[in-house]
Design an enzyme around this catalytic site. Sequence first.
Site, mmCIF file in Angstrom:
data_model
loop_
_atom_site.group_PDB
_atom_site.id
_atom_site.type_symbol
_atom_site.label_atom_id
_atom_site.label_comp_id
_atom_site.label_asym_id
_atom_site.label_seq_id
_atom_site.Cartn_x
_atom_site.Cartn_y
_atom_site.Cartn_z
ATOM 1 N N GLU A 1 -4.771 7.806 -2.790
ATOM 2 C CA GLU A 1 -5.285 6.552 -2.238
ATOM 3 C C GLU A 1 -5.617 5.555 -3.361
ATOM 4 O O GLU A 1 -5.541 4.345 -3.153
ATOM 5 C CB GLU A 1 -6.519 6.856 -1.377
ATOM 6 C CG GLU A 1 -6.836 5.833 -0.338
ATOM 7 C CD GLU A 1 -5.803 5.667 0.771
ATOM 8 O OE1 GLU A 1 -4.936 6.559 0.964
ATOM 9 O OE2 GLU A 1 -5.843 4.612 1.434
ATOM 10 N N HIS B 1 1.700 4.705 -2.680
ATOM 11 C CA HIS B 1 1.832 6.142 -2.406
ATOM 12 C C HIS B 1 3.224 6.641 -2.820
ATOM 13 O O HIS B 1 3.355 7.699 -3.435
ATOM 14 C CB HIS B 1 1.657 6.413 -0.904
ATOM 15 C CG HIS B 1 0.240 6.344 -0.413
ATOM 16 N ND1 HIS B 1 -0.749 7.148 -0.920
ATOM 17 C CD2 HIS B 1 -0.352 5.583 0.550
ATOM 18 C CE1 HIS B 1 -1.901 6.899 -0.292
ATOM 19 N NE2 HIS B 1 -1.688 5.941 0.603
ATOM 20 N N HIS C 1 0.837 -1.200 0.000
ATOM 21 C CA HIS C 1 0.000 0.000 0.000
ATOM 22 C C HIS C 1 0.883 1.267 0.000
ATOM 23 O O HIS C 1 0.731 2.148 -0.858
ATOM 24 C CB HIS C 1 -0.899 -0.037 1.242
ATOM 25 C CG HIS C 1 -1.830 1.130 1.379
ATOM 26 N ND1 HIS C 1 -3.155 1.068 0.999
ATOM 27 C CD2 HIS C 1 -1.643 2.389 1.853
ATOM 28 C CE1 HIS C 1 -3.729 2.231 1.225
ATOM 29 N NE2 HIS C 1 -2.833 3.058 1.753
ATOM 30 N N GLU C 2 1.807 1.332 0.925
ATOM 31 C CA GLU C 2 2.673 2.522 1.010
ATOM 32 C C GLU C 2 3.556 2.641 -0.233
ATOM 33 O O GLU C 2 3.859 3.751 -0.682
ATOM 34 C CB GLU C 2 3.516 2.497 2.289
ATOM 35 C CG GLU C 2 2.715 2.454 3.594
ATOM 36 C CD GLU C 2 1.663 3.552 3.730
ATOM 37 O OE1 GLU C 2 1.870 4.641 3.174
ATOM 38 O OE2 GLU C 2 0.615 3.302 4.383
#
Lengths: 487, 487
Positions: free
Chosen positions: B291, B265, B261-262
């Site tokens: 997101e 980003h 997930h990170e």
Amino acid sequence: MDQIITPEIKELVRRYKEIWSLNYALSLLGWDMETYMPPNSSKERGEVRGNLRTQVQSIYTHPEFISLVENAKPQNDVERGIIRVLKRQIKYYTKLPREFIEEEERTTTKAFQVWREAKEKSDFQMFQPMLEDIVDLERRKADYLGYEDHPYDALLDIYEEGLTVKRCDEMFSVAPQISDLFKRAKERYPDRHPLEDEPYDMVFLKRLIESVLTVLGFDFSRGRIDVSPHPFTIEMGLYDIRITVRYEGKDFRRALMAAVHEFGHATYEMNISEDLWATPVQRGVSMGVHESQSRFWENVVGRSRYFVERFHDQMIMALPFLRDYDLDDIYRYLTLVRPELIRVEADEVQYVLHIYLRYKLEKDLIEGNLKVSELPQVWNDFMDRLIGVRPSKDSLGVLQDIHWAHASIGYFPTYAIGSMFAAQLYEKLNMRNLIENKDYSRIMTILKERIHKWGSVYPPDELMKRASGEYLNPNYFLSYLRDKYLS
Amino acid sequence: MDQIITPEIKELVRRYKEIWSLNYALSLLGWDMETYMPPNSSKERGEVRGNLRTQVQSIYTHPEFISLVENAKPQNDVERGIIRVLKRQIKYYTKLPREFIEEEERTTTKAFQVWREAKEKSDFQMFQPMLEDIVDLERRKADYLGYEDHPYDALLDIYEEGLTVKRCDEMFSVAPQISDLFKRAKERYPDRHPLEDEPYDMVFLKRLIESVLTVLGFDFSRGRIDVSPHPFTIEMGLYDIRITVRYEGKDFRRALMAAVHEFGHATYEMNISEDLWATPVQRGVSMGVHESQSRFWENVVGRSRYFVERFHDQMIMALPFLRDYDLDDIYRYLTLVRPELIRVEADEVQYVLHIYLRYKLEKDLIEGNLKVSELPQVWNDFMDRLIGVRPSKDSLGVLQDIHWAHASIGYFPTYAIGSMFAAQLYEKLNMRNLIENKDYSRIMTILKERIHKWGSVYPPDELMKRASGEYLNPNYFLSYLRDKYLS
């Protein structure tokens, strides 16, 4: 501690907080560069630091700020300290023309690259034209800054407020005696100690260092220990002061003693009075006084038989090979005296001689009595005479230090002040008993009361006199060495 | 990418570099707070950050700066983007009175402490008066900022430029279908998967994560992975972008999927065009688009059978207990559907329902159609209807999130935009084949060309349309979920 009462100085301190905050950020940016920054961020990071430094400079040189400083009428020691420190900063930002600073930056950026290559190839001639430019620049810098007796005074003062050739000559008057003492001491030691070759487990040495620093009094709630290529201490504010260590895999005294050294720097900053928080005097006063604290802990406390006694249990636990050595072996390992070509490898006896050599050459270069081209020959002869070794190549001699490539002419003597004032504190503050009794907490309290808590309130020479009852006197260093290495 | 050609905008970008440098430092100060800062530095660090933020604000609100922005005549998309972004910033700094900002800060500082205690004690009534103050504050904030149709629009726009109640209502029109889909999907899964209870060796999971992120395309020369209590991504500049992970000791998908997930980003920020470096548009354009990138990598790529196939060797190596499970077991573990009371524990099917609930309540609070005192009851009924579970106490319900204590009303809907736009990209950019073929490099190139490299040049809705050929359309999310969880 005096309170700040004069309204104009309160206003100055209020404005200074912007500078203080920017400097805090600059410190963290610097710390991060040496520890965790990803490798390809250097260029961008350089831009950020340059931009923030320019913001600092524009606050210092704002006409209103300067006028507040110039017209301030300080009423007590703290206020006088604040104005003294601000005047020094403003002097550097206003007396040096912008073009000069840019020229110096360009030259040192290039000189650093050339020096690194010249050192690798051990080719002094490659570096010579750069160093000639730098000597020329620094002579011009002295003219811009102004001086009374000697142009080198202007450069010395950058790193150690108030330091002059006259005071350096007094300090180094003991160099011949130290040289004699060194030559006698080295006869008592072997060429190499077996502990220098013992490999260690880094994870355990790290734990040993943390444990030793805890006992000595490091406040881990306001500090940390990380790893970097060269050990250093950096203070963000009063509540965040960090040190770094390097683990080389063998010869554990290097990492351990470096950590104790940085501990000395760090606790100086940690012990500054909260009353001075975020003011221009919340910082150790000079390189020399700072170095006296790190050397006191490293050499006077750390390289002692009592230190080995105190930490022997932890050492055995972290470094099981020490079971084959007794206390005396370890003490001799920590205090081994042996001629070294490289300054940073030097023991505490010969170290000041390495500094004396650099001082003498810098002074002659700035005076114009020595040509850059003559440096290697003069360096090698000097080493031979003082320490009894002769570099076989310039990378082991005149090219070894980064300082000249950085145009840091005038910096070296602060190391000698450090060694000498550490010995003076040992003698004048009756530290012998406390070290023998391993009463580190009492030692710290004394250093805090006498030196640390004052920050930059007093100029370095005045602080030294207040702390020890006497201005810097090199004879204490001589007697300290004589007792420790010849008795 | 367009070049900056208009002289006034060049001048703005030059001045903006001071803000950019301060923000770079603020990011590092923030990163350090969550990772390495010594525990007793918080207060001082807060002072530094506050001071630097004030310096940023005073550059934005300098009359010359504002006048340059207001009179600028941008000539191309990049220039228009720069002026658009600067106008938004200036709006927030000028429309909200200083006293209001101070009141908001005081209130949220206190509210955070009260919320933490109320959550611990599961006592909503303790928090209620604070939340009433905050709702009141945010309604006043909407008035200061201005809006056309609905006061909540002003708050939504803070976090997602251009977002309105109208658009949210369209987006959440699929909520009933998602709720049905969720109730059918959960029947296919057990209540608990045995892999949730398998403990792991942190050192090896760390290596697995580094290895997975390397294959996916993380640039370690411009980034790092550290440990913090809550995973996050932080961008200093274009060349230093860091993520963090938390290791809990068991249930490895949590740390692994958080890292992926990170990664989403971080790569968004890393792929922004160098032409935009140090300008106001060198940054991901909105929370929602950000997101969408993290959720695309986490949910669409990471929680897929193909991901498990690709990394099975490394997983077995790092987590030997996986030898007792087959690929299908691991896939089901990554995609387990089960009613959850807590938003951050929710699977990708029900997640948007948790957001819908919060959106609905925030809107009603701001409209004045719902009293703060009614919240717990309404929350619990809503959960029951949408997800089929009912909190037994408020710490598992209305008190679970920090957002309201922080006065971040209007933030939640950006999470739903993320989930939905990720599915839209999957469908409209034909990602299915690339994911099946594990062609992560091609996936990244497409995301970079379509989204990342543009930074904030286009507003979020325009960027979404340019990237996918269509404005945000919630039906893609519905069909993505249906294919994945019901087929």
